[in-house]
Enzyme design. Structure first.
Site, PDB file in Angstrom:
ATOM      1  N   GLY A   1       8.330  10.344   0.162  1.00 20.19           N
ATOM      2  CA  GLY A   1       7.160   9.845  -0.553  1.00 20.19           C
ATOM      3  C   GLY A   1       6.426   8.713   0.139  1.00 20.19           C
ATOM      4  N   HIS A   2       6.889   8.270   1.291  1.00 23.17           N
ATOM      5  CA  HIS A   2       6.283   7.101   1.967  1.00 23.17           C
ATOM      6  C   HIS A   2       6.060   7.406   3.435  1.00 23.17           C
ATOM      7  CE1 HIS A   2       5.872   2.816   3.207  1.00 23.17           C
ATOM      8  NE2 HIS A   2       5.519   2.641   1.952  1.00 23.17           N
ATOM      9  N   PHE A   3       5.131   8.031   3.836  1.00 25.19           N
ATOM     10  CA  PHE A   3       4.071   8.756   3.150  1.00 25.19           C
ATOM     11  C   PHE A   3       4.131  10.192   3.653  1.00 25.19           C
ATOM     12  CE2 PHE A   3       2.487   4.381   3.726  1.00 25.19           C
ATOM     13  CZ  PHE A   3       2.296   4.020   2.417  1.00 25.19           C
TER      14      PHE A   3
END
Length: 159
Positions: A56-58
Site C-alpha cells: 500500500g505504500h505505494f
C-alpha cells in the site's frame, strides 16, 4: 561518559532476536555490522519488495515509509543499549522508544536498497539513552533523527 573498552564487531540475527522483542514484520534490522559498546553502532536493513508495507505504500512506486526508517534507527540503538545492559542477565530487559526530534527525510528508500543506520550515543543517564542517527543508502544520507530510549529494568519479566 564512560565507554566500554571492548569492541564487539557485529550482532547476527540470532543476537538481535535475543535483544529485541520485535519479530516479522516489524523487526527492521537484519544485522549490526559494527558496534562499540553502546557508544556507536551500524545496523543494516535489506529492503525487499516482499515486505508487507509495499502493498500500500505505494502501489506502482514502492517507497519505504519514513516512520519505518526511524523505527530501524530505534531498534539499532535499542540493541546497543540492551547488549551493554545485559552482560550478566539470563533475560534481557526491554527497551522503549521514548522520543524523536529533528527527523529529516532526504531521499526515498526503495526495494533493493541496503540501509545502514549509523547510531551515535550523545548521552546516557540512569536508564535513559540518547542517540543521533543517520541512515545511508550507498553512502548517501537518506534520513536523520535524534532519538531517546529507556531501558525498563523489570521489562524482561513475563516474556
Amino acid at each position: 561518559m564512560n565507554e566500554p573498552e571492548a569492541t564487539l564487531e557485529s550482532f547476527d540475527i540470532l543476537q538481535l532476536l535475543k535483544y529485541l522483542p520485535h519479530r516479522y514484520p516489524f523487526l527492521l534490522v537484519d544485522r549490526i555490522v559494527e558496534a562499540r559498546g553502546d557508544a556507536f553502532g551500524i545496523g543494516v536493513k535489506n529492503v525487499s519488495i516482499n515486505e508487507p508495507q509495499f502493498q500500500g505504500h505505494f502501489p506502482g512506486r514502492p517507497v519505504m515509509p519514513g516512520v519505518l526508517l526511524i523505527e530501524g534507527m530505534a531498534q539499532t540503538a535499542g540493541a546497543l543499549c540492551i547488549q551493554a545492559h545485559t552482560r550478566d542477565r539470563a533475560v534481557p530487559p526491554l527497551v522503549y522508544f521514548m522520543s524523536i526530534d529533528k527527523a529529516k527525510f532526504r531521499k526515498p528508500v526503495l526495494p533493493g536498497d541496503r540501509v545502514e543506520f549509523h547510531m551515535t550515543k550523545t548521552n546516557n543517564r540512569r536508564n535513559m539513552w540518547w542517540y543521533s542517527g543517520k541512515a545511508f543508502v550507498d553512502s548517501v544520507l537518506v534520513c536523520e533523527a535524534e532519538i531517546a530510549a529507556m531501558v525498563a529494568e523489570d521489562g524482561g519479566a513475563g516474556r
